[in-house]
Motif scaffolding. Structure first.
Motif, PDB file in Angstrom:
ATOM      1  N   LEU A 149       0.828  -1.203   0.000  1.00 49.98           N
ATOM      2  CA  LEU A 149       0.000   0.000   0.000  1.00 49.98           C
ATOM      3  C   LEU A 149       0.864   1.255   0.000  1.00 49.98           C
ATOM      4  O   LEU A 149       1.941   1.291   0.600  1.00 49.98           O
ATOM      5  N   SER A 150       0.389   2.292  -0.646  1.00 52.29           N
ATOM      6  CA  SER A 150       1.085   3.575  -0.698  1.00 52.29           C
ATOM      7  C   SER A 150       0.297   4.628   0.065  1.00 52.29           C
ATOM      8  O   SER A 150      -0.924   4.513   0.238  1.00 52.29           O
ATOM      9  N   ARG A 151       0.984   5.653   0.495  1.00 53.06           N
ATOM     10  CA  ARG A 151       0.323   6.768   1.142  1.00 53.06           C
ATOM     11  C   ARG A 151      -0.719   7.354   0.194  1.00 53.06           C
ATOM     12  O   ARG A 151      -0.466   7.555  -0.996  1.00 53.06           O
ATOM     13  N   GLY A 152      -1.902   7.613   0.721  1.00 51.58           N
ATOM     14  CA  GLY A 152      -2.999   8.137  -0.080  1.00 51.58           C
ATOM     15  C   GLY A 152      -3.982   7.077  -0.528  1.00 51.58           C
ATOM     16  O   GLY A 152      -5.058   7.404  -1.035  1.00 51.58           O
ATOM     17  N   ALA A 153      -3.642   5.787  -0.339  1.00 51.55           N
ATOM     18  CA  ALA A 153      -4.567   4.720  -0.714  1.00 51.55           C
ATOM     19  C   ALA A 153      -5.825   4.790   0.155  1.00 51.55           C
ATOM     20  O   ALA A 153      -5.789   5.237   1.295  1.00 51.55           O
ATOM     21  N   ARG A 154      -6.944   4.327  -0.403  1.00 47.60           N
ATOM     22  CA  ARG A 154      -8.237   4.405   0.270  1.00 47.60           C
ATOM     23  C   ARG A 154      -8.582   3.073   0.935  1.00 47.60           C
ATOM     24  O   ARG A 154      -8.358   2.001   0.359  1.00 47.60           O
ATOM     25  N   ILE A 155      -9.134   3.154   2.130  1.00 48.37           N
ATOM     26  CA  ILE A 155      -9.653   1.997   2.848  1.00 48.37           C
ATOM     27  C   ILE A 155     -11.095   2.300   3.228  1.00 48.37           C
ATOM     28  O   ILE A 155     -11.382   3.358   3.786  1.00 48.37           O
ATOM     29  N   GLU A 156     -12.000   1.407   2.925  1.00 46.62           N
ATOM     30  CA  GLU A 156     -13.414   1.590   3.238  1.00 46.62           C
ATOM     31  C   GLU A 156     -13.859   0.508   4.216  1.00 46.62           C
ATOM     32  O   GLU A 156     -13.579  -0.668   4.001  1.00 46.62           O
ATOM     33  N   ASP A 161     -24.371   0.013  11.245  1.00 45.51           N
ATOM     34  CA  ASP A 161     -25.393   1.056  11.205  1.00 45.51           C
ATOM     35  C   ASP A 161     -25.686   1.550   9.795  1.00 45.51           C
ATOM     36  O   ASP A 161     -26.436   2.509   9.598  1.00 45.51           O
ATOM     37  N   GLY A 162     -25.090   0.898   8.784  1.00 48.37           N
ATOM     38  CA  GLY A 162     -25.322   1.285   7.398  1.00 48.37           C
ATOM     39  C   GLY A 162     -24.374   2.353   6.883  1.00 48.37           C
ATOM     40  O   GLY A 162     -24.411   2.695   5.698  1.00 48.37           O
ATOM     41  N   ARG A 163     -23.533   2.915   7.750  1.00 45.17           N
ATOM     42  CA  ARG A 163     -22.570   3.925   7.334  1.00 45.17           C
ATOM     43  C   ARG A 163     -21.264   3.263   6.887  1.00 45.17           C
ATOM     44  O   ARG A 163     -20.962   2.131   7.262  1.00 45.17           O
ATOM     45  N   THR A 164     -20.511   3.982   6.080  1.00 45.53           N
ATOM     46  CA  THR A 164     -19.191   3.524   5.655  1.00 45.53           C
ATOM     47  C   THR A 164     -18.151   4.550   6.079  1.00 45.53           C
ATOM     48  O   THR A 164     -18.298   5.748   5.786  1.00 45.53           O
ATOM     49  N   ALA A 165     -17.123   4.096   6.790  1.00 49.68           N
ATOM     50  CA  ALA A 165     -16.016   4.961   7.194  1.00 49.68           C
ATOM     51  C   ALA A 165     -14.927   4.895   6.133  1.00 49.68           C
ATOM     52  O   ALA A 165     -14.499   3.805   5.744  1.00 49.68           O
ATOM     53  N   LEU A 166     -14.504   6.052   5.642  1.00 52.59           N
ATOM     54  CA  LEU A 166     -13.510   6.143   4.580  1.00 52.59           C
ATOM     55  C   LEU A 166     -12.191   6.631   5.167  1.00 52.59           C
ATOM     56  O   LEU A 166     -12.121   7.740   5.730  1.00 52.59           O
ATOM     57  N   PHE A 167     -11.159   5.822   5.049  1.00 49.03           N
ATOM     58  CA  PHE A 167      -9.853   6.153   5.597  1.00 49.03           C
ATOM     59  C   PHE A 167      -8.840   6.346   4.474  1.00 49.03           C
ATOM     60  O   PHE A 167      -8.956   5.750   3.398  1.00 49.03           O
ATOM     61  N   THR A 168      -7.836   7.178   4.738  1.00 49.47           N
ATOM     62  CA  THR A 168      -6.738   7.391   3.807  1.00 49.47           C
ATOM     63  C   THR A 168      -5.435   6.983   4.486  1.00 49.47           C
ATOM     64  O   THR A 168      -5.182   7.359   5.632  1.00 49.47           O
ATOM     65  N   THR A 218      -6.093   7.476   8.518  1.00 47.93           N
ATOM     66  CA  THR A 218      -6.923   8.478   9.208  1.00 47.93           C
ATOM     67  C   THR A 218      -8.274   8.600   8.508  1.00 47.93           C
ATOM     68  O   THR A 218      -8.347   8.521   7.278  1.00 47.93           O
ATOM     69  N   LEU A 219      -9.336   8.779   9.282  1.00 50.18           N
ATOM     70  CA  LEU A 219     -10.670   8.992   8.719  1.00 50.18           C
ATOM     71  C   LEU A 219     -10.687  10.280   7.898  1.00 50.18           C
ATOM     72  O   LEU A 219     -10.343  11.356   8.395  1.00 50.18           O
ATOM     73  N   THR A 220     -11.079  10.173   6.637  1.00 45.73           N
ATOM     74  CA  THR A 220     -11.130  11.356   5.765  1.00 45.73           C
ATOM     75  C   THR A 220     -12.500  11.552   5.114  1.00 45.73           C
ATOM     76  O   THR A 220     -12.678  12.465   4.328  1.00 45.73           O
TER      77      THR A 220
END
Length: 223
Positions: A149-156, A161-168, A218-220
């Motif tokens: 993985l590289s810096r800036g890659a996305r993690i979902e 609760d039906g929400r999705t947390a998006l991390f970078t 981090t959560l973005t």
């Protein structure tokens, strides 16, 4: 732990949360289970060669603007997606065993990852922890490409609760198991963060993998 306890990870109300140092003990003596050695076989488990250098973690405050994303309330994690390395798998809750070691997902289910359910929920304030196998007797497992993985890659991470947390991704590091920086990995910065952990480094037939690969994120965003 003999050295006393450190501040507890936040984000999981009404749960008894082991201390940061207790969870660090998990990494030192328990998460080695993620590198399962086939019974009676001293050869290295099948894996994918590490193909790219690990990244240094950015200096504190380098991405301060990311803290503007509003945290989510606590909710169980159900699925993780990392598009750049082809991960799209279910998450199962993980807990500590009687010795204080994190029970990994079963080696018979190499495509499953788990989250530390007695700690911070992904997207809530604090540091959430997700662990998965690098490889198993069945071959490469869910996190066999985690170190690429590289810096800036996305993690979902999908939540109950039906929400999705998006991390970078902020950084990827390799830490020797006998010098694991518990405060750095598990410490609470006051904002929603995520750590992905698997085994890494050299492999020994006596001790298994000698390091852990840790992804800092981090959560973005949320949706």
């Amino acid at each position: 732990m003999k050295n006393g306890s450190a501040p507890k990870p936040g984000g999981a109300p009404s749960r008894s949360v082991p201390s940061v140092r207790t969870l660090a003990w998990t990494t030192l003596v328990g998460i080695v289970l993620l590198a399962h050695v086939p019974d009676g076989d001293g050869s290295r488990p099948p894996t994918t060669t590490q193909a790219s250098p690990l990244l240094a973690r950015p200096a504190a405050g380098a991405d301060r603007d990311r803290s503007e994303t509003r945290p989510l309330p606590a909710s169980d994690a159900t699925r993780i997606r990392i598009p750049t390395i082809g991960v799209d798998v279910a998450l199962v809750p993980l807990e500590l065993d009687g010795a204080g070691a994190l029970r990994p997902p079963p080696a018979t289910a190499p495509t499953v990852a788990g989250w530390y359910a007695d700690g911070t929920a992904p997207g809530a304030p604090g540091t959430a922890v997700v662990a998965g196998h690098l490889d198993t007797p069945l071959g490469p497992a869910v996190f066999h490409r985690l170190n690429t993985l590289s810096r800036g890659a996305r993690i979902e991470i999908d939540r109950d609760d039906g929400r999705t947390a998006l991390f970078t991704v902020d950084a990827v590091e390799a830490h020797p198991k006998d010098r694991f920086p518990d405060e750095k990995v598990y410490g609470d910065s006051g904002r929603p963060e995520l750590r992905l952990i698997t085994c890494g480094g050299d492999w020994s037939s006596d001790t298994g993998y000698r390091a852990n690969t840790v992804v800092y994120a981090t959560l973005t965003g949320t949706r």
